[in-house]
Each structure stands twice: as C-alpha cells, then as structure tokens.
Design a protein around this motif. Sequence first.
Motif, PDB file in Angstrom:
ATOM      1  N   LEU A 108       0.855  -1.178   0.000  1.00 34.14           N
ATOM      2  CA  LEU A 108       0.000   0.000   0.000  1.00 34.14           C
ATOM      3  C   LEU A 108       0.894   1.232   0.000  1.00 34.14           C
ATOM      4  N   VAL A 109       0.660   2.153  -0.916  1.00 34.05           N
ATOM      5  CA  VAL A 109       1.418   3.399  -0.975  1.00 34.05           C
ATOM      6  C   VAL A 109       0.484   4.529  -0.566  1.00 34.05           C
ATOM      7  N   HIS A 110       0.886   5.251   0.485  1.00 30.81           N
ATOM      8  CA  HIS A 110      -0.001   6.267   1.054  1.00 30.81           C
ATOM      9  C   HIS A 110       0.736   7.585   1.243  1.00 30.81           C
ATOM     10  N   ASP A 111       0.045   8.674   0.946  1.00 37.85           N
ATOM     11  CA  ASP A 111       0.590  10.014   1.170  1.00 37.85           C
ATOM     12  C   ASP A 111       0.316  10.439   2.599  1.00 37.85           C
ATOM     13  N   VAL A 121     -10.367   2.275   5.103  1.00 39.08           N
ATOM     14  CA  VAL A 121      -9.923   2.354   3.708  1.00 39.08           C
ATOM     15  C   VAL A 121      -8.669   1.508   3.502  1.00 39.08           C
ATOM     16  N   PHE A 122      -7.726   1.579   4.434  1.00 44.50           N
ATOM     17  CA  PHE A 122      -6.524   0.746   4.361  1.00 44.50           C
ATOM     18  C   PHE A 122      -6.896  -0.731   4.378  1.00 44.50           C
ATOM     19  N   VAL A 125      -8.673  -1.801   0.889  1.00 44.95           N
ATOM     20  CA  VAL A 125      -7.851  -1.981  -0.314  1.00 44.95           C
ATOM     21  C   VAL A 125      -6.900  -3.165  -0.162  1.00 44.95           C
ATOM     22  N   ALA A 126      -6.371  -3.364   1.034  1.00 39.59           N
ATOM     23  CA  ALA A 126      -5.481  -4.506   1.254  1.00 39.59           C
ATOM     24  C   ALA A 126      -6.232  -5.823   1.056  1.00 39.59           C
ATOM     25  N   ALA A 127      -7.425  -5.921   1.640  1.00 41.16           N
ATOM     26  CA  ALA A 127      -8.211  -7.149   1.525  1.00 41.16           C
ATOM     27  C   ALA A 127      -8.607  -7.434   0.082  1.00 41.16           C
ATOM     28  N   THR A 169      -5.312   7.942  -1.966  1.00 38.64           N
ATOM     29  CA  THR A 169      -4.432   6.893  -1.451  1.00 38.64           C
ATOM     30  C   THR A 169      -5.036   6.424  -0.123  1.00 38.64           C
ATOM     31  N   PRO A 170      -4.684   5.213   0.332  1.00 34.90           N
ATOM     32  CA  PRO A 170      -3.613   4.328  -0.121  1.00 34.90           C
ATOM     33  C   PRO A 170      -3.960   3.565  -1.395  1.00 34.90           C
ATOM     34  N   GLN A 171      -2.979   3.447  -2.277  1.00 37.22           N
ATOM     35  CA  GLN A 171      -3.113   2.631  -3.469  1.00 37.22           C
ATOM     36  C   GLN A 171      -2.457   1.284  -3.177  1.00 37.22           C
ATOM     37  N   ALA A 172      -3.218   0.216  -3.382  1.00 41.35           N
ATOM     38  CA  ALA A 172      -2.758  -1.131  -3.023  1.00 41.35           C
ATOM     39  C   ALA A 172      -2.438  -1.916  -4.293  1.00 41.35           C
ATOM     40  N   ILE A 173      -1.229  -2.469  -4.342  1.00 42.00           N
ATOM     41  CA  ILE A 173      -0.729  -3.086  -5.567  1.00 42.00           C
ATOM     42  C   ILE A 173       0.002  -4.379  -5.227  1.00 42.00           C
TER      43      ILE A 173
END
Length: 245
Positions: A108-111, A121-122, A125-127, A169-173
């Motif tokens: 996860l990339v977060h500002d 939200v974290f 996206v992770a799940a 963000t967070p963008q999860a990849i």
Amino acid sequence: MNPAPRVAVVVLAAGTGRRLGQSEPKAFVNLAGKPILGRALEAVFAMVEPVQVIVTAPAAYVPLARQVAAAARAAERHRVSVIAGGATRQESVRISLAELLDGVEVVLVHDAARPLTPTVVFDAVAAEVLRTGVAVVPGLPVTDTIKRIDDDGVVVETVDRDELAAVQTPQAIPRTQLERAHAAAGSDFTDDAALVASLGHPVAVIAGDRLSFKITTAWELRQAESLVDRSPASVIRVGTGVDVH
C-alpha cells in the motif's frame, strides 16, 4: 510470535510541501497538536492485518520521523522502519521497495499528506488485492462539471463525469507488479496506479472516503484541524514507546 506480514504500507513523508507555506516539511507541520505524519500513522497502526510500515522522510528529519512513528505506534505486531526518501515521490517508493520483508505480497502506498484517511480504507484496499490479485485504488465520483480546454483557455469539450473518479491513497498493488513497474519506469508518473497500468496491469477503483483529502494549502490544513477538533476520534491511544528503526 507475531505472524510475518503479508501487507506493507509505504507512508510517503519526504516532500517539502512548499505550497503550505510552513518552515518545516509538510509531514512535520502541526495538525491539532500532532504532526501530520503522526495523524496519518495512527490510522495505519489500527489496521486489522499485521503490516510492515515503511516511512520515508527528508534525510535531516529521519530521527524526528522515528520519534513520531514510535509515539503513534500502538501495537508491536506492526514492524516499522523509517528511511530517507528520494527527490521525487516515485523515487521514494522505489527506495522503499528495497526494504520489503520476504513474505510481503501486497504494498500500500499512502501520502502522509492525507492524514485523516480512515483505517477502514486501508483494510479495504489490502483485503481486495489479497482476494483478487488486482491493483486497487480508492476513489470518489467527480461531482463538478469538467471542461477540457486548449492552450488559450478555450473550452474544447465537456468531459463525461460519469467516466471519471477522483483517486486517493492508499493505493494497493501486488508486490511483484509494483517492483516490475518501478524497475521498468522510463519517466516519472504521478502515482503508482498509473505506473502499474503503463505495463498493462488492470487497476480497479473502490469507494474512497471524503476524509482522505490531501493537505496542500493552508486552507486544507485549517479544514483538517476543524475536523479533528470536532471528532471524538481526535483522542487517540498513546503509543507504546517501542523502538522504531
């Protein structure tokens, strides 16, 4: 013994934030009694999934960032490190990838400049990435009418806002996708979702949260302060004081 984390969260706090008009970098500006970085980390440390947390900071602020992280950390199951970031957002993420533990599957990339992003939200996206193997970003519908203009400021067309999303963000990849994308990057991208998509990987959008707005100007800082002051959630548990390396 705590389980090895499958998820890592990279918290980007190495920017200068000149538009905010403060003497210190944005992540270390006070937000209702705590640094912006500290507010952002509190949500990360409340995640359900045990995570590896990597914080990037300006080189001169790494010791202070470690103190902020230790104060915000409320559970020893999260593994935390603070490193010097790069000259750009993309470089900071690339540097962080070298710190990932072997078992990490999703990044996860977060500002840090989005300090009020809720923990849900974290977790969401992770799940979703663990479930589907597809990159996921949180986003909101665009409510304003959007006009495309030319170099002279003349309207060329009205863009269909039903096809647009304001991405947060967070963008999860998936880790492998993110590592390959950064290794292949020949130019600078505005975010990691665009970088991964440039290699042909799909990116899905799920519901974001209006609290995830980015603090860029003094007005947004005042807005964030007013929201923290009005919320019972502004009383956050005290950190354990454990060491952060």
